[in-house]
Design an enzyme around this catalytic site. Structure first.
Site, PDB file in Angstrom:
ATOM      1  N   LYS A 173      50.075 124.550  90.827  1.00  0.00           N
ATOM      2  CA  LYS A 173      48.663 124.075  91.440  1.00  0.00           C
ATOM      3  C   LYS A 173      47.671 125.017  90.085  1.00  0.00           C
ATOM      4  O   LYS A 173      47.991 125.936  89.585  1.00  0.00           O
ATOM      5  CB  LYS A 173      47.999 124.848  92.500  1.00  0.00           C
ATOM      6  CG  LYS A 173      48.757 124.387  93.774  1.00  0.00           C
ATOM      7  CD  LYS A 173      47.972 123.046  94.329  1.00  0.00           C
ATOM      8  CE  LYS A 173      48.562 122.698  95.448  1.00  0.00           C
ATOM      9  NZ  LYS A 173      48.001 121.364  96.157  1.00  0.00           N
ATOM     10  N   ASP A 203      49.238 120.157  89.578  1.00  0.00           N
ATOM     11  CA  ASP A 203      48.304 119.481  90.325  1.00  0.00           C
ATOM     12  C   ASP A 203      46.847 120.324  90.008  1.00  0.00           C
ATOM     13  O   ASP A 203      46.769 121.408  90.659  1.00  0.00           O
ATOM     14  CB  ASP A 203      49.050 119.597  91.822  1.00  0.00           C
ATOM     15  CG  ASP A 203      47.703 119.148  92.838  1.00  0.00           C
ATOM     16  OD1 ASP A 203      46.968 118.305  92.488  1.00  0.00           O
ATOM     17  OD2 ASP A 203      48.296 119.078  93.958  1.00  0.00           O
ATOM     18  N   GLU A 229      48.579 115.481  88.875  1.00  0.00           N
ATOM     19  CA  GLU A 229      48.217 115.264  89.988  1.00  0.00           C
ATOM     20  C   GLU A 229      46.737 115.161  89.931  1.00  0.00           C
ATOM     21  O   GLU A 229      46.173 116.323  89.783  1.00  0.00           O
ATOM     22  CB  GLU A 229      48.732 115.698  91.298  1.00  0.00           C
ATOM     23  CG  GLU A 229      50.029 115.787  91.527  1.00  0.00           C
ATOM     24  CD  GLU A 229      50.562 116.053  92.982  1.00  0.00           C
ATOM     25  OE1 GLU A 229      49.718 116.369  93.584  1.00  0.00           O
ATOM     26  OE2 GLU A 229      51.540 116.750  92.851  1.00  0.00           O
ATOM     27  N   LYS A 281      51.038 111.245 101.116  1.00  0.00           N
ATOM     28  CA  LYS A 281      51.107 112.241 102.159  1.00  0.00           C
ATOM     29  C   LYS A 281      50.652 111.617 103.615  1.00  0.00           C
ATOM     30  O   LYS A 281      49.712 110.957 103.726  1.00  0.00           O
ATOM     31  CB  LYS A 281      50.040 113.156 102.010  1.00  0.00           C
ATOM     32  CG  LYS A 281      50.210 114.027 100.698  1.00  0.00           C
ATOM     33  CD  LYS A 281      49.137 115.122 100.752  1.00  0.00           C
ATOM     34  CE  LYS A 281      49.164 116.200  99.527  1.00  0.00           C
ATOM     35  NZ  LYS A 281      48.984 115.754  98.077  1.00  0.00           N
TER      36      LYS A 281
END
Length: 368
Positions: A173, A203, A229, A281
């Site tokens: 992240k 991400d 992402e 997701k």
């Protein structure tokens, strides 16, 4: 549900909506709060708890369960009437799954919970939704190791732990701390591990502004990353399309897919943006049915894809994992979130050497 290892668990709203007619199926729902072992940082803030809901079905003494994995501030169904919709679902459960899915179109997490619950009710074993080599402990799923945002020392310690655990793909992240610090972390990984040793994904959760996004992507591309992402916030379709066209680093859409219900609109988004990848997701995009629609459209455009969980408990993660295995996608999937919580439910799911496995010798402690 029963607690294990002395962990206290609380159900909120037990039997708060139940069909009281002599119907074939009776339904109720429960709210449950998952507690993070350690506060987990994203570009949208630090997470300490995670709310989730369970739909329980019962027919002729047999039960089924499905998890409605809502993510507050991110899920499109984070709205005041969420619980009212759950009550409506339970009171109308005998209208059938197809009708229920049609009438919960704007509540993708409830759609996903319903799909699970009906599969669970029909299954010989309530947690075996998609029998396969995976559920027989004969197959496994390649997954990425997730590194949460935090200060440099915390992120570095996570990276070391993931490498020790045998992960060959790490997802980091980024976007919440100093960009230069994040670059230094990536640089330190690449000094020790080449692209052939470790696949690196990042991400951004939409953290970059459009003005600097391309420049940052060019800098990040120097570290041989697999992909990034959602570099900029969703709903900037033309800007994202331009970025996907000019980027030196493959881009994966994530949040961009949330709240898009119509198939024609899904097709339009993919045709305009034309990303390198999309990330699915199920809790956020309408369960298995919604995810299948995205996959079909992506494959028609030669767009890659993979599946990711959205901080569900092991109940939802189990459903996503079993379904993912049947898809035959060999890319590392984002399914390693089961160990994040102090009060998750014991399950047969295990992570070993960067792979998710289903250990038939382990039991569930979720009593339905």
């Amino acid at each position: 549900m029963s607690p294990s290892n002395g962990v206290e668990r609380s159900l909120i709203g037990l039997n708060s909506a139940r069909s009281d007619k002599n119907d074939l199926i009776k339904a109720n729902y429960h709210k449950y709060i998952l507690n993070f072992k350690r506060p987990s940082g994203t570009s949208r803030g630090v997470l300490k708890t995670k709310e989730t809901w369970f739909i329980i079905l019962e027919r002729e003494g047999k039960k089924g369960v499905g998890e409605c994995g809502i993510l507050r501030t991110l899920s499109i169904d984070d709205r005041p009437d969420y619980e009212d919709k759950l009550k409506w679902v339970c009171l109308n459960i005998n209208s059938g799954l197809a009708s229920l899915l049609k009438n919960t179109k704007e509540f993708p997490s409830i759609q996903f919970g319903l799909e699970q619950a009906f599969l669970s009710l029909e299954s010989k074993r309530p947690f075996e939704l998609f029998p396969s080599k995976f559920t027989k402990s004969l197959g496994s799923i390649n997954i990425n190791g997730l590194v949460w945002m935090g200060d440099a020392s915390f992120m570095k310690s996570q990276i070391k732990d993931k490498l020790k655990q045998g992960f060959k793909c790490i997802k980091m992240k980024i976007g919440a701390i100093d960009f230069q610090t994040e670059l230094d972390l990536l640089r330190s990984i690449r000094r020790e591990f080449s692209i052939h040793d470790i696949e690196l994904r990042v991400d951004a959760n939409g953290a970059f502004t459009p003005e600097v996004a391309l420049e940052k992507l060019k800098t990040l591309s120097e570290f041989d990353l697999h992909s990034i992402e959602q570099p900029i916030k969703q709903h900037q379709i033309e800007l994202m399309a331009k970025l996907c066209k000019e980027t030196p680093l493959p881009i994966a859409l994530d949040e961009e897919l949330i709240g898009v219900f119509d198939v024609a609109e899904k097709r339009k988004i993919l045709q305009i943006i034309n990303p390198q990848y999309i990330i699915l997701k199920p809790s956020l995009i309408g369960g298995f049915q919604g995810s299948k629609e995205w996959i079909k459209l992506a494959e028609n455009q030669n767009i890659g894809w993979w599946i990711t969980s959205a901080l569900e408990s092991n109940v939802g993660l189990n459903a996503i994992s079993q379904w993912t295995y049947t898809l035959g996608n060999n890319m590392p999937q984002g399914l390693g979130t089961g160990s994040l919580f102090t009060n998750n439910f014991e399950s047969p799911l295990e992570v070993k050497n960067g792979y998710l496995q289903y250990n038939q010798n382990k039991s569930w402690d979720f009593n339905i």
